[in-house]
Write a protein that holds these residues in place. Structure first.
Motif, PDB file in Angstrom:
ATOM      1  N   VAL A 189      -5.820  -3.399  -0.645  1.00 18.98           N
ATOM      2  CA  VAL A 189      -4.839  -2.576   0.041  1.00 18.98           C
ATOM      3  C   VAL A 189      -5.091  -1.134  -0.360  1.00 18.98           C
ATOM      4  N   GLY A 197       6.721  -6.473   2.671  1.00 21.70           N
ATOM      5  CA  GLY A 197       6.149  -5.131   2.742  1.00 21.70           C
ATOM      6  C   GLY A 197       7.134  -4.108   2.224  1.00 21.70           C
ATOM      7  N   GLU A 238       1.588  -3.017   5.188  1.00 23.29           N
ATOM      8  CA  GLU A 238       1.304  -1.900   4.284  1.00 23.29           C
ATOM      9  C   GLU A 238       1.365  -0.583   5.050  1.00 23.29           C
ATOM     10  N   SER A 252       3.874  -0.684  -6.165  1.00 25.64           N
ATOM     11  CA  SER A 252       2.438  -0.942  -6.062  1.00 25.64           C
ATOM     12  C   SER A 252       1.982  -1.899  -7.155  1.00 25.64           C
ATOM     13  N   ARG A 284       3.306  -5.368  -6.353  1.00 26.43           N
ATOM     14  CA  ARG A 284       2.533  -5.954  -5.250  1.00 26.43           C
ATOM     15  C   ARG A 284       1.175  -6.440  -5.730  1.00 26.43           C
ATOM     16  N   VAL A 308      -2.915  -8.926   5.115  1.00 30.76           N
ATOM     17  CA  VAL A 308      -2.408  -7.562   5.037  1.00 30.76           C
ATOM     18  C   VAL A 308      -2.539  -6.883   6.397  1.00 30.76           C
TER      19      VAL A 308
END
Length: 273
Positions: A7, A55, A160, A198, A201, A217
């Motif tokens: 990501v 998300g 994202e 972040s 995740r 994603v």
């Protein structure tokens, strides 16, 4: 362990070419027809499908779910956005409040946020302990494997959004009376804690992106493109087949057989436009 998703949206702020409204509506109309075919196949074959949407705040989960479900039956496509747990639910095993909402035969269940609340918002905001978060991350692959082994198709999406686009969307909520209801103190705090989210995740992906239950994603800076990409991916992930349909012809309408309009003084809603 499956190769992990990368990501990079928070590291790159490259402009995204926006999809035109005309192109979006044309493709969405086609996909809606395919979703109806998927719905018919799921009902006919008594399949169970579970779709998770996760998300950041402002990533476009709600709009994507609306695009996915607006032309299908709510009795087949059931959407759940569970509220904060009650005191009783807080005392239960964590997964207990989610299990009753899993699909039965002939259903597609869409979670607008899911049990992964524990890996994200609960962990970052301190609603659970670090020990509880780690226990969840260790246990969830086993539970998802059991769900899949029961015959349920489980698909997990992470939307994202870049920092720049998230800022633009949250500011639009502040300045638009139609959207202000979408903005909560939790949104503002999550915006402030970008890098805490972040880190949460990244660990969530590391521990729950498995061969049996991978994360997909979705780049969502262009909302329209993201919605189409999700629906296309969903349709390609389920081995449905269009069912044969008989040609439908409207029957002849019955005769009046003496019926007379009663002339009742109906209270019509005024024409204001």
């Amino acid at each position: 362990m499956a190769k992990k998703q990368e990501v990079k949206a928070e590291h790159t702020e490259e402009p995204v070419e926006k999809l035109s409204e005309k192109a979006y509506q044309k493709e969405l109309t086609r996909l809606h027809g395919e979703l109806v075919r998927l719905q018919e196949w799921v009902v006919k074959n008594r399949k169970r499908v579970c779709i998770l949407f996760e998300g950041r705040d402002g990533a476009g989960k709600g709009g994507t779910i609306k695009a996915l479900t607006e032309r299908v039956s709510p009795r087949v496509f059931r959407v759940f956005a569970l509220p904060a747990p009650t005191e009783r639910e807080k005392s239960q095993m964590y997964f207990q409040r989610y299990l009753p909402h899993l699909p039965a035969a002939g259903e597609i269940v869409v979670f607008d946020r899911s049990w992964y609340n524990r890996a994200g918002v609960e962990r970052v905001m301190g609603f659970c302990t670090e020990q509880q978060a780690h226990e969840f991350l260790r246990g969830v692959p086993l539970i998802e494997r059991a769900i899949i082994d029961s015959g349920t198709i489980l698909i997990k999406y992470w939307l994202e959004v870049s920092q720049k686009e998230q800022t633009r969307r949250l500011e639009s909520r502040i300045n638009d009376p139609r959207k202000i209801w979408k903005l909560s103190p939790m949104d503002l705090e999550s915006y402030r804690r970008w890098y805490d989210y972040s880190r949460a995740r990244d660990e969530m992906f590391d521990m729950t992106d498995t061969p049996e239950s991978p994360w997909f994603v979705v780049r969502s800076d262009d909302k329209k493109r993201a919605r189409l990409n999700v629906i296309n991916h969903l349709l390609s992930s389920i081995p449905y087949e269009p069912l044969p349909r008989e040609k439908i012809v409207l029957p002849a309408r019955q005769k009046a057989q003496g019926y007379v309009d009663p002339g009742y003084p109906y209270r019509y809603v005024p024409d204001t436009v």
